[in-house]
Design a protein around this motif. Structure first.
Motif, PDB file in Angstrom:
ATOM      1  N   TYR A  14     -36.795 -26.969  -8.527  1.00 39.02           N
ATOM      2  CA  TYR A  14     -37.385 -27.378  -9.793  1.00 39.02           C
ATOM      3  C   TYR A  14     -37.631 -26.092 -10.576  1.00 39.02           C
ATOM      4  O   TYR A  14     -38.593 -25.362 -10.297  1.00 39.02           O
ATOM      5  N   SER A  38     -38.448 -34.089 -23.294  1.00 45.61           N
ATOM      6  CA  SER A  38     -37.306 -34.403 -22.437  1.00 45.61           C
ATOM      7  C   SER A  38     -36.789 -33.159 -21.725  1.00 45.61           C
ATOM      8  O   SER A  38     -36.455 -33.195 -20.533  1.00 45.61           O
ATOM      9  N   PHE A  79     -39.155 -31.678 -13.384  1.00 46.27           N
ATOM     10  CA  PHE A  79     -39.206 -32.816 -12.464  1.00 46.27           C
ATOM     11  C   PHE A  79     -37.838 -33.269 -11.978  1.00 46.27           C
ATOM     12  O   PHE A  79     -37.744 -34.287 -11.295  1.00 46.27           O
ATOM     13  N   GLU A  80     -36.793 -32.523 -12.328  1.00 46.46           N
ATOM     14  CA  GLU A  80     -35.457 -32.832 -11.826  1.00 46.46           C
ATOM     15  C   GLU A  80     -34.900 -31.595 -11.142  1.00 46.46           C
ATOM     16  O   GLU A  80     -34.971 -30.492 -11.676  1.00 46.46           O
ATOM     17  N   GLU A  81     -34.333 -31.783  -9.961  1.00 46.05           N
ATOM     18  CA  GLU A  81     -33.784 -30.660  -9.217  1.00 46.05           C
ATOM     19  C   GLU A  81     -32.578 -30.069  -9.932  1.00 46.05           C
ATOM     20  O   GLU A  81     -31.753 -30.800 -10.472  1.00 46.05           O
ATOM     21  N   ASP A  82     -32.530 -28.744  -9.905  1.00 39.21           N
ATOM     22  CA  ASP A  82     -31.367 -28.061 -10.467  1.00 39.21           C
ATOM     23  C   ASP A  82     -30.156 -28.315  -9.562  1.00 39.21           C
ATOM     24  O   ASP A  82     -30.242 -28.160  -8.334  1.00 39.21           O
ATOM     25  N   LYS A  83     -29.031 -28.694 -10.143  1.00 39.99           N
ATOM     26  CA  LYS A  83     -27.854 -29.031  -9.353  1.00 39.99           C
ATOM     27  C   LYS A  83     -27.292 -27.832  -8.602  1.00 39.99           C
ATOM     28  O   LYS A  83     -26.694 -27.982  -7.533  1.00 39.99           O
ATOM     29  N   HIS A  87     -39.203 -32.087 -18.997  1.00 40.31           N
ATOM     30  CA  HIS A  87     -39.115 -33.029 -17.873  1.00 40.31           C
ATOM     31  C   HIS A  87     -37.895 -32.719 -17.025  1.00 40.31           C
ATOM     32  O   HIS A  87     -37.940 -32.794 -15.786  1.00 40.31           O
ATOM     33  N   ARG A  88     -36.832 -32.320 -17.668  1.00 35.69           N
ATOM     34  CA  ARG A  88     -35.594 -32.016 -16.943  1.00 35.69           C
ATOM     35  C   ARG A  88     -35.756 -30.792 -16.041  1.00 35.69           C
ATOM     36  O   ARG A  88     -35.291 -30.798 -14.898  1.00 35.69           O
TER      37      ARG A  88
END
Length: 273
Positions: free
Chosen positions: A69, A53, A60-64, A56-57
């Motif tokens: 990535y 998890s 595959f998830e954009e940094d705010k 994946h964060r």
């Protein structure tokens, strides 16, 4: 009586190679389960699900904050520094190693200095590099060069210096100049050894890179690891370490294949490594 030293693994080679890794995974799973049973909030040995998890964060998830990535931007930054440092170090080692190893005058003048430079602990001069070259990219690349080039150069000097004397004499008897001997006799025999030395230098090169990034950087694999250690984020740190190991392994594998394909005569029936 058949001796163990004469037994060949055959088709079981891959199974034997995977067995130690399977044991490590099993020990980790058992240890993680035991620590979680004693303390559900334990962060030292996170389960594989939590690591999946976490990776994946960041992958595959954009940094705010930055919109990037982080996993891939860190990888790109580190590989760029490593590629520049190793390329320059390899080029220096090849040119100077050939000249020092082949030319007696060059050997007498520069071989002692090369030996001394190869003994300098690169991490000991890291503060000096930051003072001289600043805290930017240059100091990180220079650390890799300083840490890798002298050892590659010294090994190449030994290789060229140990070439059979009769080869050099025969080449000169056929009318070869010093330049032709360098290019046609010494260089082809030095390149396989240079690749082998570069494979051995990958581990130290990653060490220098990670150390420099940990001290002064705003991106990179080493920077992220040492940033996350403040929060005991082992669910992200361990995958990062595994990723660095995988990158080094793939680079080593690529260099090994390059050497075997370009210089098959230099390998013969040597065992795979």
């Amino acid at each position: 009586m058949r001796r163990v030293m004469n037994m060949q693994p055959g088709r079981a080679r891959w199974l034997l190679a995977l067995l130690p890794f399977a044991l490590i995974v099993m020990v980790y799973v058992v240890g993680s389960a035991q620590r979680r049973a004693e303390n559900p909030s334990d962060k030292v040995l996170p389960p594989f699900g939590e690591m999946s998890s976490a990776i994946h964060r960041v992958a595959f998830e954009e940094d705010k904050r930055t919109g990037e990535y982080l996993f891939w931007s860190d990888t790109g930054a580190s590989l760029e520094r490593l590629a520049i440092g190793l390329s320059i170090a390899t080029a220096l080692a090849l040119v100077l190693g050939l000249l020092i190893g082949l030319l007696p005058i060059g050997n007498a003048m520069f071989a002692p200095m090369t030996a001394v430079m190869s003994m300098i602990p690169p991490m000991a001069i890291l503060p000096i590099l930051f003072i001289v070259f600043g805290l930017g990219e240059l100091s990180k690349v220079v650390l890799i060069i300083v840490g890798v080039a002298p050892c590659l150069m010294r090994d190449l000097v030994f290789t060229v210096g140990s070439l059979p004397r009769e080869q050099l004499v025969k080449a000169q008897s056929l009318g070869a100049s010093t330049w032709q001997v360098l290019i046609r006799v010494a260089l082809p025999q030095a390149l396989p050894r240079l690749i082998a030395s570069l494979r051995l230098a990958l581990g130290p090169a990653f060490l220098f890179l990670i150390s420099a990034e940990a001290i002064s950087a705003d991106s990179g694999l080493g920077y992220r690891i040492f940033l996350l250690r403040r929060y005991l984020a082992m669910d992200t740190i361990l995958p990062y370490v595994a990723w660095i190991t995988l990158l080094a392994f793939l680079m080593d594998l690529a260099l090994a294949q390059l050497s075997r394909r370009a210089f098959p005569w230099a390998h013969g029936a040597e065992p795979k490594a």
